[in-house]
Design a protein around this motif. Structure first.
Motif, PDB file in Angstrom:
ATOM      1  N   PHE A  51       0.864  -1.185   0.000  1.00 60.84           N
ATOM      2  CA  PHE A  51       0.000   0.000   0.000  1.00 60.84           C
ATOM      3  C   PHE A  51       0.898   1.231   0.000  1.00 60.84           C
ATOM      4  CE2 PHE A  51      -2.282  -3.428   2.016  1.00 60.84           C
ATOM      5  CZ  PHE A  51      -3.568  -3.330   1.512  1.00 60.84           C
ATOM      6  N   MET A  52       0.782   2.067  -1.032  1.00 61.57           N
ATOM      7  CA  MET A  52       1.645   3.237  -1.171  1.00 61.57           C
ATOM      8  C   MET A  52       0.776   4.487  -1.213  1.00 61.57           C
ATOM      9  SD  MET A  52       4.115   1.533  -4.067  1.00 61.57           S
ATOM     10  CE  MET A  52       2.738   0.778  -4.937  1.00 61.57           C
ATOM     11  N   PRO A  53       0.663   5.216  -0.089  1.00 69.11           N
ATOM     12  CA  PRO A  53      -0.166   6.427  -0.086  1.00 69.11           C
ATOM     13  C   PRO A  53       0.469   7.527  -0.922  1.00 69.11           C
ATOM     14  CG  PRO A  53       0.918   6.119   2.036  1.00 69.11           C
ATOM     15  CD  PRO A  53       1.257   4.926   1.205  1.00 69.11           C
ATOM     16  N   ASP A  54      -0.362   8.374  -1.536  1.00 64.68           N
ATOM     17  CA  ASP A  54       0.149   9.525  -2.287  1.00 64.68           C
ATOM     18  C   ASP A  54       0.834  10.519  -1.359  1.00 64.68           C
ATOM     19  OD1 ASP A  54      -0.818   8.396  -4.577  1.00 64.68           O
ATOM     20  OD2 ASP A  54      -2.473   9.799  -4.854  1.00 64.68           O
ATOM     21  N   ASP A  55       0.414  10.551  -0.106  1.00 64.95           N
ATOM     22  CA  ASP A  55       1.011  11.432   0.886  1.00 64.95           C
ATOM     23  C   ASP A  55       2.418  10.907   1.220  1.00 64.95           C
ATOM     24  OD1 ASP A  55       1.796  12.873   3.112  1.00 64.95           O
ATOM     25  OD2 ASP A  55      -0.027  12.499   4.263  1.00 64.95           O
ATOM     26  N   GLU A  56       3.449  11.630   0.765  1.00 67.83           N
ATOM     27  CA  GLU A  56       4.822  11.150   0.924  1.00 67.83           C
ATOM     28  C   GLU A  56       5.280  11.114   2.375  1.00 67.83           C
ATOM     29  OE1 GLU A  56       7.382  13.328  -1.688  1.00 67.83           O
ATOM     30  OE2 GLU A  56       6.306  12.664  -3.473  1.00 67.83           O
ATOM     31  N   SER A  57       4.553  11.768   3.274  1.00 70.89           N
ATOM     32  CA  SER A  57       4.936  11.733   4.689  1.00 70.89           C
ATOM     33  C   SER A  57       4.544  10.398   5.335  1.00 70.89           C
ATOM     34  CB  SER A  57       4.289  12.892   5.457  1.00 70.89           C
ATOM     35  OG  SER A  57       2.885  12.703   5.543  1.00 70.89           O
ATOM     36  N   ARG A  58       3.733   9.610   4.635  1.00 72.81           N
ATOM     37  CA  ARG A  58       3.320   8.305   5.147  1.00 72.81           C
ATOM     38  C   ARG A  58       4.062   7.214   4.393  1.00 72.81           C
ATOM     39  NH1 ARG A  58      -2.785   8.357   4.216  1.00 72.81           N
ATOM     40  NH2 ARG A  58      -2.676   6.347   5.255  1.00 72.81           N
ATOM     41  N   PRO A  59       4.747   6.321   5.092  1.00 72.51           N
ATOM     42  CA  PRO A  59       5.539   5.292   4.402  1.00 72.51           C
ATOM     43  C   PRO A  59       4.654   4.210   3.781  1.00 72.51           C
ATOM     44  CG  PRO A  59       5.584   4.915   6.768  1.00 72.51           C
ATOM     45  CD  PRO A  59       4.838   6.211   6.550  1.00 72.51           C
ATOM     46  N   PRO A  60       5.178   3.525   2.748  1.00 72.57           N
ATOM     47  CA  PRO A  60       4.439   2.381   2.196  1.00 72.57           C
ATOM     48  C   PRO A  60       4.308   1.285   3.253  1.00 72.57           C
ATOM     49  CG  PRO A  60       6.338   2.957   0.814  1.00 72.57           C
ATOM     50  CD  PRO A  60       6.429   3.771   2.056  1.00 72.57           C
ATOM     51  N   GLN A  61       3.286   0.458   3.107  1.00 71.40           N
ATOM     52  CA  GLN A  61       3.060  -0.656   4.026  1.00 71.40           C
ATOM     53  C   GLN A  61       2.948  -1.926   3.200  1.00 71.40           C
ATOM     54  OE1 GLN A  61      -0.552   0.857   5.665  1.00 71.40           O
ATOM     55  NE2 GLN A  61       0.469   1.848   7.374  1.00 71.40           N
ATOM     56  N   THR A  62       3.702  -2.944   3.578  1.00 76.51           N
ATOM     57  CA  THR A  62       3.680  -4.210   2.857  1.00 76.51           C
ATOM     58  C   THR A  62       3.138  -5.302   3.761  1.00 76.51           C
ATOM     59  OG1 THR A  62       5.551  -3.547   1.474  1.00 76.51           O
ATOM     60  CG2 THR A  62       5.059  -5.898   1.592  1.00 76.51           C
ATOM     61  N   LEU A  63       2.155  -6.030   3.237  1.00 78.95           N
ATOM     62  CA  LEU A  63       1.540  -7.137   3.964  1.00 78.95           C
ATOM     63  C   LEU A  63       1.538  -8.364   3.075  1.00 78.95           C
ATOM     64  CD1 LEU A  63      -1.599  -5.301   5.383  1.00 78.95           C
ATOM     65  CD2 LEU A  63       0.532  -5.794   6.600  1.00 78.95           C
TER      66      LEU A  63
END
Length: 197
Positions: A51-63
């Motif tokens: 999951f890669m948010p457009d908001d660059e301040s939030r890191p991607p999350q891999t599950l």
């Protein structure tokens, strides 16, 4: 000239109603669901979901996702990279919901900030055949087209998401990238064996 005061409880009620309506408008809308019978029942698909948010301040999350499509439901067990079960996504005739996993709820919300309806619809857009999605969208504000090697999902003529490649399906073992303009997320779905190598 006399002025009437609005009672405090009424002001609170109006404020809460306004906030709830505003919250609804911020939630990405969900398209009509395709029939479960329109995709072949599968063995459990083992996928890495990033999951890669457009908001660059939030890191991607891999599950890790263990996804099963049956004739009556889509079920996805979402695990951390350490094997802890965060949640199980269930999508069936009753709608979409998360069932609690092994991780405390506060941690789950931090790690999985997308609603169950969002994830279920995006998995359907990526794994179901184009013809099944066209049938489901018929007569609604939603459409699907294949353009330049991608599936383009529109609502009221506005692009909601682009899924590449267009040939994505539950049977194919390839990376799929869903670029969701409405939800402001990108979701990469990768076969687990290929992602691990």
């Amino acid at each position: 000239m006399s002025q009437r005061c609005i009672p405090a409880p009424l002001l609170v009620a109006i404020g809460l109603a306004t906030l709830s309506l505003a919250g609804c408008s911020l939630t990405p809308s969900v398209s009509p669901a395709p029939a479960f019978q329109s995709v072949a029942a599968t063995d459990t698909l083992k996928r890495r979901l990033t999951f890669m948010p457009d908001d660059e301040s939030r890191p991607p999350q891999t599950l890790i996702g263990l996804i099963r499509i049956a004739d009556h439901e889509l079920r996805a067990v979402l695990l951390t990279s350490y094997g802890q079960r965060l949640v199980t996504l269930v999508n069936d005739a009753e709608g979409s919901r998360y069932l609690a996993g092994d991780v405390p709820q506060a941690t789950m919300e931090e790690r999985l900030p997308v609603p169950a309806d969002w994830l279920a619809s995006r998995l359907q857009w990526s794994l179901w055949p184009v013809a099944a999605l066209r049938d489901a969208f018929a007569g609604s504000a939603w459409t699907i087209e294949v353009e330049d090697g991608s599936r383009i999902i529109r609502q009221h003529g506005k692009v909601v998401a682009r899924i590449t490649p267009a040939t994505a399906s539950a049977e194919r073992r390839q990376d799929v990238l869903l670029d969701d303009r409405q939800g402001r997320y990108r979701l990469r779905i990768s076969p687990l064996e290929e992602a691990a190598s």
